[in-house]
Scaffold this active site. Structure first.
Site, PDB file in Angstrom:
ATOM      1  N   PRO A   1       2.489   2.892   3.296  1.00  0.00           N
ATOM      2  CA  PRO A   1       3.158   1.598   3.410  1.00  0.00           C
ATOM      3  C   PRO A   1       2.145   0.454   3.373  1.00  0.00           C
ATOM      4  CG  PRO A   1       4.026   3.145   5.020  1.00  0.00           C
ATOM      5  CD  PRO A   1       2.816   3.787   4.408  1.00  0.00           C
TER       6      PRO A   1
ATOM      7  N   LYS B   1      -0.832  -5.225   7.910  1.00  0.00           N
ATOM      8  CA  LYS B   1       0.059  -4.068   7.907  1.00  0.00           C
ATOM      9  C   LYS B   1       0.497  -3.663   9.318  1.00  0.00           C
ATOM     10  CE  LYS B   1      -2.203  -2.280   3.730  1.00  0.00           C
ATOM     11  NZ  LYS B   1      -2.887  -1.133   3.097  1.00  0.00           N
TER      12      LYS B   1
ATOM     13  N   HIS C   1       8.517  15.570  13.432  1.00  0.00           N
ATOM     14  CA  HIS C   1       7.644  14.424  13.175  1.00  0.00           C
ATOM     15  C   HIS C   1       8.147  13.140  13.813  1.00  0.00           C
ATOM     16  CE1 HIS C   1       5.683  17.165  10.491  1.00  0.00           C
ATOM     17  NE2 HIS C   1       6.722  17.235   9.683  1.00  0.00           N
TER      18      HIS C   1
ATOM     19  N   ARG D   1       2.221  12.663   9.005  1.00  0.00           N
ATOM     20  CA  ARG D   1       0.777  12.899   8.953  1.00  0.00           C
ATOM     21  C   ARG D   1       0.025  12.346  10.162  1.00  0.00           C
ATOM     22  NH1 ARG D   1      -1.835  12.279   3.111  1.00  0.00           N
ATOM     23  NH2 ARG D   1      -3.396  13.478   4.252  1.00  0.00           N
TER      24      ARG D   1
ATOM     25  N   ARG E   1     -20.359 -11.855  -4.311  1.00  0.00           N
ATOM     26  CA  ARG E   1     -19.860 -10.489  -4.140  1.00  0.00           C
ATOM     27  C   ARG E   1     -19.995  -9.738  -5.458  1.00  0.00           C
ATOM     28  NH1 ARG E   1     -16.420 -10.265   0.445  1.00  0.00           N
ATOM     29  NH2 ARG E   1     -16.325  -8.020   0.036  1.00  0.00           N
TER      30      ARG E   1
ATOM     31  N   ARG F   1      -9.730   5.828  -4.848  1.00  0.00           N
ATOM     32  CA  ARG F   1      -8.343   5.419  -5.068  1.00  0.00           C
ATOM     33  C   ARG F   1      -8.101   5.282  -6.564  1.00  0.00           C
ATOM     34  NH1 ARG F   1      -6.269   2.966  -0.551  1.00  0.00           N
ATOM     35  NH2 ARG F   1      -4.252   3.569  -1.449  1.00  0.00           N
TER      36      ARG F   1
END
Length: 284
Positions: free
Chosen positions: A2, A58, A97, A120, A165, A274
């Site tokens: 998410p 998040k 879960h 998880r 950067r 990723r």
């Protein structure tokens, strides 16, 4: 996992059902989440009123107040990789879960259950007694970047904070210390909309390109929220409904398929462990 849209969809789904209700009971079945659930969480929460639900990056932030003393604190919830918060009209039997339940009453005596599920166990449910003014200094929140819907987040902000950067712009977006919530799906999609190749060193982006990227980030996240987020495997909103932004992706998870704009096969690479997806023709 998410990302910001999924967390915001969850927050908005909880608001009409949870805010204004009192915590009548707390059941913790498994304390071994990403960080252990406090042994006294049940005692801390029992009897408190849920006054607000906010979001920072998040993290979901539930302000819980003791009305007798006006003592307020915050329940911090992170959905991890597979977590969900569901509003249930009753308390069906818990599954393997289903780690935590908040039983919530309203003034009329009706009762609902707010259930945290996380197969998880990378999610978190933590209590913080910090005041609203002090909450930004919480160890889990103080290093977070600006919110993408903050009025101060624009191309100038992005340009200023990426100078010097050398890391790839997608890696910088995922880090979350410049702007929060732009996870893997939405970084690939935002970069496509902005026409920027994900491997471009962040410090080399011009002000004009940063302006396009900031706008693309906001537009992509807003569209994803409107679509209920993305459901790739586990995510569902507080009402159990799946999101469908993934059906509208330009590049994410479309390796080898034709670009929806130019027809060039979408390319997949790996950045920081990723998967990244982009169009070699549309993104430079």
């Amino acid at each position: 996992m998410p990302e910001l849209p999924e967390v915001e969809v969850t927050r908005r789904g909880l608001l009409p059902h949870v805010v204004g209700r009192r915590i009548a009971d707390v059941t913790v079945r498994h304390r071994g989440l990403r960080w252990p659930v406090e042994d006294d969480l049940e005692a801390r929460l029992a009897g408190r009123l849920v006054r607000r639900i906010e979001r920072r990056g998040k993290y979901l932030l539930l302000e819980c107040v003791d009305e007798a003393t006006d003592d307020a604190g915050w329940l911090l919830v992170h959905l991890g990789m597979t977590g969900t918060l569901r509003v249930l009209p009753d308390a069906p039997p818990a599954g393997a879960h289903d780690h935590l339940d908040l039983v919530l009453d309203d003034a009329g005596g009706s009762r609902i259950v707010l259930r945290f599920r996380d197969p998880r166990r990378f999610g978190a449910v933590l209590w913080s007694p910090l005041s609203e003014a002090m909450l930004p200094g919480h160890p889990l929140l103080r290093g977070l970047g600006i919110e993408p819907f903050d009025s101060h987040f624009d191309g100038s902000w992005l340009h200023r904070h990426t100078r010097g950067r050398s890391a790839a712009i997608k890696t910088v977006l995922l880090a979350g210390n410049i702007v929060v919530g732009v996870g893997n799906i939405y970084a690939s999609e935002s970069l496509f909309r902005a026409g920027i190749r994900p491997t471009t060193p962040a410090g080399r982006l011009s002000l004009a390109r940063c302006e396009r990227l900031a706008q693309s980030v906001r537009e992509t996240l807003a569209q994803a929220i409107e679509r209920g987020g993305s459901t790739l495997r586990d995510f569902v909103g507080s009402d159990g409904a799946s999101g469908y932004f993934q059906l509208e992706c330009f590049v994410y998870d479309r390796a080898g398929e034709p670009c929806k704009v130019c027809g060039t096969p979408v390319r997949q690479i790996v950045q920081g462990q990723r998967s990244t997806f982009y169009c070699t023709h549309c993104q430079h």
